[in-house]
Design an enzyme around this catalytic site. Structure first.
Site, PDB file in Angstrom:
ATOM      1  N   GLU A   1       0.871  -1.187   0.000  1.00  0.00           N
ATOM      2  CA  GLU A   1       0.000   0.000   0.000  1.00  0.00           C
ATOM      3  C   GLU A   1       0.905   1.235   0.000  1.00  0.00           C
ATOM      4  O   GLU A   1       1.639   1.455   0.954  1.00  0.00           O
ATOM      5  CB  GLU A   1      -0.812  -0.109   1.293  1.00  0.00           C
ATOM      6  CG  GLU A   1      -1.830   0.935   1.540  1.00  0.00           C
ATOM      7  CD  GLU A   1      -2.415   0.783   2.961  1.00  0.00           C
ATOM      8  OE1 GLU A   1      -2.598  -0.347   3.457  1.00  0.00           O
ATOM      9  OE2 GLU A   1      -2.656   1.820   3.587  1.00  0.00           O
TER      10      GLU A   1
ATOM     11  N   ARG B   1       0.799  10.194   2.004  1.00  0.00           N
ATOM     12  CA  ARG B   1       1.165  11.010   3.156  1.00  0.00           C
ATOM     13  C   ARG B   1       2.360  11.896   2.868  1.00  0.00           C
ATOM     14  O   ARG B   1       2.946  12.470   3.768  1.00  0.00           O
ATOM     15  CB  ARG B   1       1.514  10.117   4.344  1.00  0.00           C
ATOM     16  CG  ARG B   1       0.345   9.309   4.816  1.00  0.00           C
ATOM     17  CD  ARG B   1       0.648   8.675   6.138  1.00  0.00           C
ATOM     18  NE  ARG B   1      -0.204   7.537   6.317  1.00  0.00           N
ATOM     19  CZ  ARG B   1      -0.032   6.614   7.234  1.00  0.00           C
ATOM     20  NH1 ARG B   1       0.978   6.704   8.071  1.00  0.00           N
ATOM     21  NH2 ARG B   1      -0.868   5.619   7.338  1.00  0.00           N
TER      22      ARG B   1
ATOM     23  N   LYS C   1     -10.996  -2.446   6.354  1.00  0.00           N
ATOM     24  CA  LYS C   1      -9.827  -2.344   7.226  1.00  0.00           C
ATOM     25  C   LYS C   1     -10.355  -2.164   8.659  1.00  0.00           C
ATOM     26  O   LYS C   1     -11.340  -1.447   8.859  1.00  0.00           O
ATOM     27  CB  LYS C   1      -9.045  -1.114   6.758  1.00  0.00           C
ATOM     28  CG  LYS C   1      -7.935  -0.631   7.652  1.00  0.00           C
ATOM     29  CD  LYS C   1      -7.160   0.472   6.917  1.00  0.00           C
ATOM     30  CE  LYS C   1      -6.250   1.230   7.854  1.00  0.00           C
ATOM     31  NZ  LYS C   1      -5.262   2.047   7.144  1.00  0.00           N
TER      32      LYS C   1
HETATM   33  C1  3PG Z   1      -2.264   2.966   8.445  1.00  0.00           C
HETATM   34  O1  3PG Z   1      -2.321   3.962   7.780  1.00  0.00           O
HETATM   35  O2  3PG Z   1      -2.777   1.920   8.060  1.00  0.00           O
HETATM   36  C2  3PG Z   1      -1.611   3.005   9.770  1.00  0.00           C
HETATM   37  O3  3PG Z   1      -0.911   4.160   9.989  1.00  0.00           O
HETATM   38  C3  3PG Z   1      -0.739   1.842  10.022  1.00  0.00           C
HETATM   39  O4  3PG Z   1      -0.538   1.741  11.369  1.00  0.00           O
HETATM   40  P1  3PG Z   1       0.865   1.307  11.945  1.00  0.00           P
HETATM   41  O5  3PG Z   1       1.812   2.411  11.602  1.00  0.00           O
HETATM   42  O6  3PG Z   1       0.648   1.170  13.430  1.00  0.00           O
HETATM   43  O7  3PG Z   1       1.270   0.009  11.324  1.00  0.00           O
END
Ligand code: 3PG
Length: 213
Positions: free
Chosen positions: A40, A44, A128
């Site tokens: 994915e 960001r 999700k």
């Molecule tokens: C996301 O966008 O799916 C989350 O920020 C992932 O969470 P994590 O950084 O705790 O894995």
């Protein structure tokens, strides 16, 4: 092969966050070298779209989706730039609608029964579960799965090697997502082997979870 079939074979979805397409490509290749097939690319950074395009076109061994997609416009841009699926932190009709209109899998984030119910009524079969660890972890997930019997979940947020197998052993879980596979420190140091090692470890943990489910 559908994305659902692919996720059942590669049930760990790493986040690729980069502000340089070349770096995104190297990260994706490192993940693929560790045995992961689906990633994915998260929206960001200012150059996230370029990163997605680069991974989609230069790393054929990786199925690239777009993550942290917040609105309809981003969803459309992601699809125009090679995303094969869309992931969103929350449940937004615009994001879901764009993906559904174009027949592309979309995994919006849900955390409550109300959101899971809305997702179901929007015609979704996979969501999700975010942020998985602070939304109640495995017990909360099992409670949601017990009433939304046809919904599959992708727990993300606080997933790590310590709890990955616990999440994957829940029958309603199709895959887990997370950023632990692509640490910013390893990327900054150019240590792509570390990413391959983390990916291989995740593949092994997922195999163990499958064996012991
Ligand atoms: C996301 O966008 O799916 C989350 O920020 C992932 O969470 P994590 O950084 O705790 O894995």
């Amino acid at each position: 092969m559908t994305i659902h079939e692919l996720l059942s074979q590669s049930p760990v979805v790493p986040l690729v966050q980069a502000d340089d397409p070349e770096v995104a490509v190297r990260v994706a290749r490192a993940l693929a070298a560790g045995g992961l097939r689906v990633a994915e690319v998260v929206f960001r950074t200012d150059r996230a779209l370029e990163c997605l395009t680069a991974v989609a076109s230069e790393v054929p061994e990786m199925i690239a989706g777009a993550g942290t997609v917040l609105n309809r416009e981003q969803a459309q841009a992601a699809l125009d730039n090679g995303a094969q699926f869309i992931v969103s932190p929350g449940l937004d009709d615009g994001v879901v609608g764009v993906a559904q209109d174009q027949g592309v899998p979309v995994f919006p984030g849900v955390m409550t029964p109300t959101e899971a119910q809305r997702a179901t009524n929007l015609g979704l079969d996979t969501v999700k579960f975010f942020p998985a660890s602070i939304a109640g972890g495995v017990p909360a997930l099992k409670a949601l799965a017990s009433v939304f019997r046809h919904l599959r979940f992708m727990p993300t947020g606080g997933v790590s090697p310590a709890n990955l197998a616990d999440f994957l052993r829940v029958p309603a879980v199709i895959a887990c997502g997370g950023s632990w596979l692509t640490p910013a420190s390893a990327i900054a140091a150019g240590d792509y082997d570390a990413i391959t090692t983390l990916a291989a470890q995740a593949v092994e943990l997922a195999r163990d979870a499958e064996r012991t489910t």
